[in-house]
Write a protein that holds these residues in place. Structure first.
Motif, mmCIF file in Angstrom:
data_model
loop_
_atom_site.group_PDB
_atom_site.id
_atom_site.type_symbol
_atom_site.label_atom_id
_atom_site.label_comp_id
_atom_site.label_asym_id
_atom_site.label_seq_id
_atom_site.Cartn_x
_atom_site.Cartn_y
_atom_site.Cartn_z
ATOM 1 N N ALA A 1 54.761 6.387 48.871
ATOM 2 C CA ALA A 1 56.146 7.230 49.438
ATOM 3 C C ALA A 1 56.128 7.564 50.847
ATOM 4 O O ALA A 1 56.958 8.224 51.315
ATOM 5 C CB ALA A 1 56.182 7.987 48.681
ATOM 6 N N ARG A 2 54.869 7.079 51.454
ATOM 7 C CA ARG A 2 54.538 7.557 52.931
ATOM 8 C C ARG A 2 54.829 9.406 53.165
ATOM 9 O O ARG A 2 55.119 9.859 54.173
ATOM 10 C CB ARG A 2 55.884 7.081 53.744
ATOM 11 C CG ARG A 2 55.891 5.517 53.670
ATOM 12 C CD ARG A 2 56.810 4.767 54.864
ATOM 13 N NE ARG A 2 55.867 4.819 56.051
ATOM 14 C CZ ARG A 2 56.227 5.061 57.294
ATOM 15 N NH1 ARG A 2 57.264 5.718 57.435
ATOM 16 N NH2 ARG A 2 55.764 4.942 58.133
ATOM 17 N N LEU A 3 54.218 9.839 52.006
ATOM 18 C CA LEU A 3 54.219 11.259 52.281
ATOM 19 C C LEU A 3 52.604 11.617 52.863
ATOM 20 O O LEU A 3 51.906 11.349 52.105
ATOM 21 C CB LEU A 3 54.238 11.984 50.766
ATOM 22 C CG LEU A 3 55.746 12.089 50.160
ATOM 23 C CD1 LEU A 3 55.594 12.569 48.775
ATOM 24 C CD2 LEU A 3 56.591 13.148 51.066
ATOM 25 N N GLY A 4 52.646 12.071 53.977
ATOM 26 C CA GLY A 4 51.493 12.337 54.757
ATOM 27 C C GLY A 4 50.875 13.918 54.134
ATOM 28 O O GLY A 4 49.700 14.153 54.743
ATOM 29 N N GLY A 5 51.503 14.589 53.601
ATOM 30 C CA GLY A 5 51.187 16.035 53.267
ATOM 31 C C GLY A 5 52.384 16.734 52.439
ATOM 32 O O GLY A 5 53.280 16.279 52.276
ATOM 33 N N VAL A 6 51.685 17.623 51.745
ATOM 34 C CA VAL A 6 52.561 18.743 50.947
ATOM 35 C C VAL A 6 52.406 19.770 51.165
ATOM 36 O O VAL A 6 51.201 20.258 51.713
ATOM 37 C CB VAL A 6 52.434 17.905 49.294
ATOM 38 C CG1 VAL A 6 52.690 16.683 49.050
ATOM 39 C CG2 VAL A 6 50.779 18.429 49.008
ATOM 40 N N GLY A 7 53.031 20.819 50.717
ATOM 41 C CA GLY A 7 52.780 22.477 51.072
ATOM 42 C C GLY A 7 53.863 23.100 50.813
ATOM 43 O O GLY A 7 54.848 22.808 49.958
ATOM 44 N N ASN A 8 54.155 24.203 51.650
ATOM 45 C CA ASN A 8 55.200 25.187 51.431
ATOM 46 C C ASN A 8 55.345 25.841 52.779
ATOM 47 O O ASN A 8 54.496 25.664 53.785
ATOM 48 C CB ASN A 8 54.570 26.252 50.385
ATOM 49 C CG ASN A 8 53.414 26.924 50.990
ATOM 50 O OD1 ASN A 8 52.433 26.533 50.600
ATOM 51 N ND2 ASN A 8 53.635 28.012 51.227
ATOM 52 N N LEU B 1 57.764 19.610 50.725
ATOM 53 C CA LEU B 1 57.533 21.192 50.853
ATOM 54 C C LEU B 1 58.525 22.015 49.847
ATOM 55 O O LEU B 1 59.440 21.512 49.364
ATOM 56 C CB LEU B 1 57.851 21.602 52.450
ATOM 57 C CG LEU B 1 57.386 21.008 53.372
ATOM 58 C CD1 LEU B 1 57.924 21.475 54.859
ATOM 59 C CD2 LEU B 1 55.810 21.289 53.432
ATOM 60 N N THR B 2 58.007 22.991 49.555
ATOM 61 C CA THR B 2 58.669 24.142 48.641
ATOM 62 C C THR B 2 58.964 25.191 49.620
ATOM 63 O O THR B 2 58.241 25.679 50.433
ATOM 64 C CB THR B 2 57.901 24.399 47.449
ATOM 65 O OG1 THR B 2 56.464 24.924 47.761
ATOM 66 C CG2 THR B 2 57.549 23.140 46.657
ATOM 67 N N THR B 3 60.194 25.915 49.063
ATOM 68 C CA THR B 3 60.640 27.213 49.787
ATOM 69 C C THR B 3 61.166 28.199 48.667
ATOM 70 O O THR B 3 61.549 27.412 47.642
ATOM 71 C CB THR B 3 61.621 26.803 50.563
ATOM 72 O OG1 THR B 3 62.094 28.258 51.179
ATOM 73 C CG2 THR B 3 62.924 26.213 49.913
ATOM 74 N N ARG B 4 60.661 29.385 48.875
ATOM 75 C CA ARG B 4 61.034 30.276 47.389
ATOM 76 C C ARG B 4 62.227 30.683 47.372
ATOM 77 O O ARG B 4 62.953 31.105 46.312
ATOM 78 C CB ARG B 4 59.956 31.626 47.604
ATOM 79 C CG ARG B 4 58.561 31.136 47.239
ATOM 80 C CD ARG B 4 57.536 32.259 47.246
ATOM 81 N NE ARG B 4 56.286 32.089 47.066
ATOM 82 C CZ ARG B 4 55.110 32.840 46.846
ATOM 83 N NH1 ARG B 4 55.572 34.255 47.130
ATOM 84 N NH2 ARG B 4 54.185 32.330 46.600
#
Length: 751
Positions: free
Chosen positions: A208-215, A167-170
């Motif tokens: 990498a077992r990353l099941g999702g991306v987002g913010n 995830l990203t955070t601003r």
């Protein structure tokens, strides 16, 4: 006489018999090949090709359209191994079945790895409430990106609970690695390839077992965990906190892009880098200065090994009575492991660590430390534990470069041995002989030897660079020695000394010294990048071209005989034919369907869409050997909120439809309709690429020909893989740009 020698002699006799019907020249070459192979058997070189066979098995696994059964994979491995054992007294049959056994082992390793890492993956965009532990954070000048190990998830589509999300955070994060947090997040499936044959983040995310991306959305709360974090998570979280603190200290002390480069060189944290700095060092061919590569790993291990050995040698008692060389090697292994852990232990550094540990272990067992056999063992390690890495640029570049350097080292040893064994003949020494010996002396010692090694390593990696990044840097012979000097005299010493002094607050002068080196290298990089032809753009290869070019490189570096090295010539010719005959495209559509690249009547590509992914645009332009950036490639189309209209290279009207109310008009006037929506059944356009089509094909590219349209798709007709399941519906996926595709690992050509 050994079994290998006897088998080689039997092969030679058989080969000579088979060569009888051939002409005299063919018979002579066949006999020479047999003799050369017998010599290679004595040197144990066929062992190296077993690592190649295992790697080929991994490639075949990833090329399969359906996920194979684990039972079938291991049954094939057992059968091939049994046949290799049964035929061990028949050299040719044994060699064939042994190669099949290693190929089956690589195939099974890929299947086993997929089964071990399988985890739920988000099926479509959704907003949910997540809780979990923060594994690591990458700070940015504005905001941060972090990886979260999910403990619970509520509200996501299909009740999916991913194992990990990125995830990203601003805003500046108020939490740190190791904290248990709760937040609302917008989660998307990992992005698919934007072009058939292009980079597929979804596959990398799966492993990498990353099941999702987002913010993240709104406030992020630090909570009390329902269960204590595991010891491993707490340990690596503590390491990440220390890395971030050190990276922030370096970045703020130096400031600007120089500070960002310094932070990356010291800690491996690259998120402070601006796009301008990345482009500058990439064009100069020195992008690998911002990665913790095998070069740094080797230098760190060398500093520990040499330093500790000399320190122990100061004691006469220890030097005369104990194996201090082995002690130093053992302590250097510990130092290398600590350095790897302290810099994040990413995939690239792990492979470099394995090679370094094998070489130091060779010292412990009184074996040659720098040998191709050790490199093959490192390759076996990758096949067993991280087979997916073989498809990555980092593996291809680093192993090709190291193999080339070892081959140069072996050739140098052979040449010097022959020179010593050959007695001088009185009266036969002419001016030509003197010149030849003088030239050999300059190429085998001092700066000339480094230049030859750099040239060979660059040649070995050139095809992989061109295939993976559609770019070559002609001035790499300048850039790589420059990189080596900066890393050797500035980066590694400053990283070790500065990290040791940082807890005491005495590290400031170290970073100022590092700043001088970085300003020097960026100034020279600017000169290199601004020189004519600093970056040559290469169009996409035919899919099979890199296979033959890789075989050519392997033939040159793995064989010791020039007779067998000559087998690289046909591989090179076929590979170059494929490199110059890529299919190309006139229209490219990503799996999302919300953008497109279109070739205009002028011959240049133009980008369609309101928010074209920067990384997707870069893939399209680079594959077309176009040096423009995304901003320069826009224009030439009429766009509004409902979509875009433009003419293709052959005059056909192409419409990108983003709103339902635009279908009525665009379906009537366009020859090709592209949309992320489901097109109405009555759409009259001859070619419609909508959500339903893209869910079957993934990204597509079209070549507009007089006789019709040639299609290429990212997904196979019956493709059903864990990272690309057949039943997945292709809704809007994540932006690859947001996920930063680890392209900083791309170049480690001289490690």
């Amino acid at each position: 006489m050994s079994d290998a020698t006897r088998a080689a002699e039997q092969d030679e006799r058989g080969g000579a018999a088979l060569a009888l019907p051939l002409g005299p020249l063919s018979r002579k070459y066949a006999v020479a090949l047999q003799a050369a192979y017998a010599q290679e058997v004595e040197l144990g070189r066929p062992f190296l090709w077993r690592a190649v066979a295992a790697g080929a098995g991994v490639v075949l696994y990833f090329a399969a359209e359906r996920e194979p059964s684990l039972i079938l994979c291991f049954s094939a491995l057992a059968l091939a191994a049994l046949l290799a054992f049964v035929t061990r007294r028949h050299a040719r049959a044994h060699a064939v079945f042994l190669a099949l056994a290693f190929t089956a082992a690589g195939f099974a390793a890929g299947a086993w790895r997929s089964a071990r890492v399988a985890a739920p993956i988000a099926t479509r965009i959704g907003v949910g409430e997540l809780t979990g532990f923060v594994e690591e954070i990458d700070l940015r000048p504005a905001g941060a990106r972090f990886i979260m190990r999910v403990a619970s998830a509520e509200g996501l589509p299909d009740d999916i609970t991913p194992a990990r999300v990125r995830l990203t955070t601003r805003g500046e994060p108020a939490f740190a690695a190791g904290d248990f947090i709760g937040l609302k997040a917008r989660i998307m499936p990992p992005a698919r390839a934007a072009l058939p044959g292009g980079y597929d983040f979804a596959r990398d995310a799966f492993f990498a077992r990353l099941g999702g991306v987002g913010n993240s959305l709104g406030r992020i709360e630090i909570m009390a965990p329902p269960d204590p974090a595991s010891l491993a998570l707490r340990f690596f979280a503590a390491i990440d906190r220390m890395r971030n603190a050190l990276a922030s200290r370096v970045y703020k002390t130096i400031g600007g892009d120089a500070g960002a480069i310094a932070a990356a060189m010291v800690t491996g944290k690259r998120d402070y880098l601006s796009e301008g700095a990345k482009d500058l060092i990439r064009r100069a061919g020195i992008f690998h200065i911002v990665t913790i590569s095998g070069m740094q790993m080797t230098l760190v291990a060398g500093i520990f090994f040499v330093g500790l050995r000399r320190l122990l040698a100061m004691s006469q008692t220890l030097a005369l009575n104990y194996p201090i060389k082995k002690w130093a090697a053992g302590l250097a292994m510990i130092g290398a492991v600590l350095y790897d852990v302290g810099t994040g232990s990413r995939v690239g550094t792990e492979r470099a660590l394995v090679m370094t540990l094998i070489m130091l272990a060779a010292v412990l067992f009184d074996r040659p430390s720098l040998s191709m056999r050790n490199l093959a063992l490192a390759a076996f390690f990758v096949v067993v534990f991280e087979p997916e890495a073989i498809l990555g640029a980092s593996f291809q570049l680093s192993f090709a470069a190291v193999a080339a350097l070892i081959a140069v080292y072996e050739w140098r040893g052979d040449y010097l041995a022959r020179a010593r064994a050959k007695p001088p003949i009185p009266g036969m020494r002419g001016r030509f002989s003197e010149w030849r010996e003088a030239l050999a002396e300059r190429l085998l010692h001092g700066p000339g030897a480094a230049l030859v090694a750099t040239l060979c390593a660059t040649a070995a990696t050139a095809s992989f660079m061109a295939n993976d990044f559609h770019e070559l840097s002609p001035y790499v012979l300048i850039g790589n020695p420059l990189t080596l000097a900066v890393i050797e005299f500035f980066a590694v010493p400053c990283a070790l000394i500065g990290a040791a002094l940082y807890p005491f607050g005495l590290d400031g002068f170290v970073w100022r010294y590092l700043e001088m080196g970085i300003h020097l290298v960026t100034w020279l990089a600017g000169l290199i990048a601004s020189a004519p032809g600093a970056s040559l753009n290469v169009p996409a290869f035919a899919p099979w071209a890199i296979v033959f070019l890789a075989l050519a490189v392997l033939s040159v570096v793995l064989w010791r005989s020039w007779t067998l090295r000559a087998t690289a010539i046909p591989f090179v010719l076929v590979g170059l034919a494929g490199a110059t005959s890529g299919a190309g495209f006139d229209i490219a559509v990503p799996a999302t369907g919300d953008a497109a690249a279109l070739r205009q009547p002028s011959g240049e590509l133009t980008l369609l869409g309101k928010k074209t992914s920067a990384f997707a645009a870069e893939q399209w332009l680079r594959a077309d050997a176009d040096s423009r950036d995304a901003a320069d490639a826009k224009g030439g189309a009429s766009c509004d909120d409902a979509g875009c209209i433009a003419r293709a290279v052959d005059g056909r009207v192409v419409a990108l439809v983003l709103e339902k109310n635009a279908f009525l008009e665009d379906c009537a006037r366009a020859a090709i309709v592209v949309t992320p929506l489901r097109a109405p059944e009555g759409c009259a356009a001859p070619i419609v690429i909508d959500r339903g089509k893209l869910s079957e094909t993934g990204a597509v590219s079209l070549r507009l020909l007089k006789e019709g349209v040639a299609w290429r798709t990212a997904r196979g007709v019956e493709e059903d893989r864990p990272w690309s399941p057949r039943h997945a519906q292709n809704v809007k996926h994540a932006s690859v740009e947001d996920e930063e595709t680890e392209k900083a690992e791309l170049a480690e050509p001289l490690e």
